[in-house]
Design an enzyme around this catalytic site. Structure first.
Site, PDB file in Angstrom:
ATOM      1  CD  GLU A  82      -6.931 -13.327  -7.544  1.00 13.74           C
ATOM      2  OE1 GLU A  82      -7.692 -13.663  -8.461  1.00 13.74           O
ATOM      3  OE2 GLU A  82      -5.800 -13.831  -7.397  1.00 13.74           O
ATOM      4  CB  SER A 106      -1.347 -21.275 -13.038  1.00 11.29           C
ATOM      5  OG  SER A 106      -1.938 -22.108 -14.016  1.00 11.29           O
ATOM      6  CG  HIS A 165     -13.291   9.791 -11.941  1.00 10.86           C
ATOM      7  ND1 HIS A 165     -14.657   9.799 -11.787  1.00 10.86           N
ATOM      8  CD2 HIS A 165     -12.854  10.977 -11.460  1.00 10.86           C
ATOM      9  CE1 HIS A 165     -15.039  10.952 -11.261  1.00 10.86           C
ATOM     10  NE2 HIS A 165     -13.958  11.685 -11.047  1.00 10.86           N
ATOM     11  CE  LYS A 203      -2.069 -16.574 -14.163  1.00  7.47           C
ATOM     12  NZ  LYS A 203      -2.593 -15.235 -14.389  1.00  7.47           N
TER      13      LYS A 203
END
Ligand code: ARG
Length: 469
Positions: A297, A284, A163, A290
């Site tokens: 992704e 970024s 979980h 970043k």
């Protein structure tokens, strides 16, 4: 242009007019079936040979066809040729340029005894056979990388979760191998599917089978198939092999997306369990600090397209009557897209995983957080003769006590332990470390170091036993 077959198409005699602009635009498939050229060339060579064997083509004509096909093959490889505006599909294109090369008498004779329906059903199988080998290759590479990373992780521990909450400590090695096994099953799915895929629809003609006595078995052998499909209606119109292939590519995407999702999470500042190598991360345009996990992704995101390709084809296939229907032209783009997608995603994932830094200290520090040793304490009580139901209750009270005091289990004093239950003797502390916890999980498939070593050896042996041609 009426009453005759127009250039680039393979039909026309019965028509009073040529196709409309709209008809042509919709019908055209050269912009995607172009990648099937090598299979059309191989099959056409095998077909010409079979026509000659059958006495329907002279030896000279065969030699002319074979050398023309070879030249076309070279031109295709060097990208010296492209389909023309007028070509309806790859088959029409090939007949047109063969006629240009060898004249209409020979070039126009190759259509005998075959149909685009059995041709295309054959070529998609050949395409999937080839590209599945490439996908399988990278799967093996990915598993090898995970094996070697797991070896490197030795007996280091990390939080195991259910979980997504802390559950029980596990070896980092165990965790890494858990992501390898699904990929191994994907390899075995490919191998199993390959047997069903490797029978040839060629010779089935348009639907009813070949009427010119052409040796379909010989052509199948020539193309590397195990045999010929038993039913020409089925052979020319079923695409379950395509659907199954798309399922496997989708499952590979799903398996990789699960690891990808964890990499996104576990490389974040809150976790810091791993860090990406600079060459497998992006920055970024606005935020100078970043470092983004774009590979993970994109793997996660592109799995959506893989699922879409599979479900789209299934919808196309549903309730299609026998035999060939033009709907079946829709089988190719999802296959091509899923193959292209995996061949982009998988090498990137492989490089990212191989170059990932695993921050063992951070994982270790978190391994016993969230009272993740509670089950070990309960198991210890069971070994002292306490029924599990009672042990569960006692440890539940211990957890509640620790939570209210802001303590970890092992930070309780002997008195605090005893005040909860006389069974919680100071000896209980012997199980209150991550090392002790993983060592106890020595059942088959468990996270105890010797079990994990066994598991890794079994996996490595399995991978080494696979053929990798
Ligand atoms: N381009 C077609 C396909 O991909 C080839 C078969 C066309 N057959 C036909 N009878 N129109 O399915």
């Amino acid at each position: 242009m009426s009453g005759q077959t127009h250039e680039g198409a393979l039909w026309g005699g019965r028509f009073g007019s040529g196709p409309s602009y709209e008809m042509q635009r919709l019908s055209k498939s050269t912009h995607f079936d172009w990648r099937l050229v090598p299979y059309d060339l191989d099959a056409t060579a095998a077909h010409a040979t079979a026509l000659k064997e059958r006495g329907l083509m002279s030896a000279d004509a065969l030699a002319t066809v074979l050398s023309a096909l070879e030249k076309i093959g070279h031109d295709f490889q060097s990208e010296a040729i492209a389909p023309g505006e007028q070509d309806e599909d790859v088959h029409g294109w090939l007949e047109r340029i063969l006629i240009e090369a060898v004249g209409p008498a020979i070039g126009g004779s190759l259509r005998a005894g075959r149909s685009r329906n059995d041709q295309i059903a054959t070529f998609i199988r050949l395409y999937m056979r080839d590209t599945s080998r490439a996908i399988r290759h990278i799967l093996i590479e990915l598993v090898r990388i995970l094996i070697s990373r797991s070896e490197e992780a030795g007996e280091r521990v990390m939080p195991g979760r259910t979980h997504f909450q802390h559950a029980q400590p596990v070896l980092v090695a165990h965790y890494l191998l858990a992501h390898a096994w699904p990929l191994v099953r994907d390899i075995s799915r490919i191998d199993d599917w390959a047997k069903r895929n490797n029978v040839s629809p060629y010779g089935g003609g348009a639907l009813a089978g070949g009427g010119l006595g052409i040796d379909a078995e010989g052509i199948a052998r020539e193309l590397g198939f195990q045999g010929v499909m038993e039913n020409s209606l089925d052979g020319t119109s079923s695409r379950d092999s395509v659907a199954e292939f798309l399922y496997i590519t989708t499952q590979i995407g799903i398996d990789l997306s699960r690891l990808a999702e964890e990499i996104v999470i576990l490389t974040s500042a809150e976790f810091g369990y791993m860090s990406l190598h600079d060459s497998y991360a992006t920055g970024s345009s606005m935020m100078p600090q970043k470092k983004n996990p774009d590979i993970a992704e994109l793997t996660r995101g592109k799995t959506g397209r893989l699922i879409g390709n599979l479900t789209g084809l299934l919808a196309t296939l549903k309730a299609l009557p026998l035999a060939y229907n033009r709907d079946l032209q829709e089988d190719k783009e999802p296959v091509f897209d899923s193959v292209d997608t995996l061949l982009l995603v998988m090498p990137a994932m492989a490089g990212m995983i191989a170059s990932l830094t695993l921050n063992y200290e951070r994982m270790e520090e978190q391994a016993t957080k969230g009272f993740s040793l509670a089950t070990d304490v309960a198991d210890f009580l069971v070994e002292q003769g306490v029924p599990f139901r009672d042990a569960h209750e006692i440890v539940g009270q211990l957890v509640a006590h620790c939570e209210s005091k802001g303590l970890e289990l092992h930070e309780c004093s002997d008195e605090e332990l005893a005040s909860i239950s006389p069974h919680l003797t100071p000896a209980t502390r012997s199980v209150m470390t991550a090392e002790a916890s993983v060592a106890r999980k020595s059942g088959v498939g468990g996270t105890a170091p010797d079990q994990v070593a066994k598991q890794r050896a079994a996996l490595a042996a399995l991978i080494e036993s696979l053929d990798t041609d």
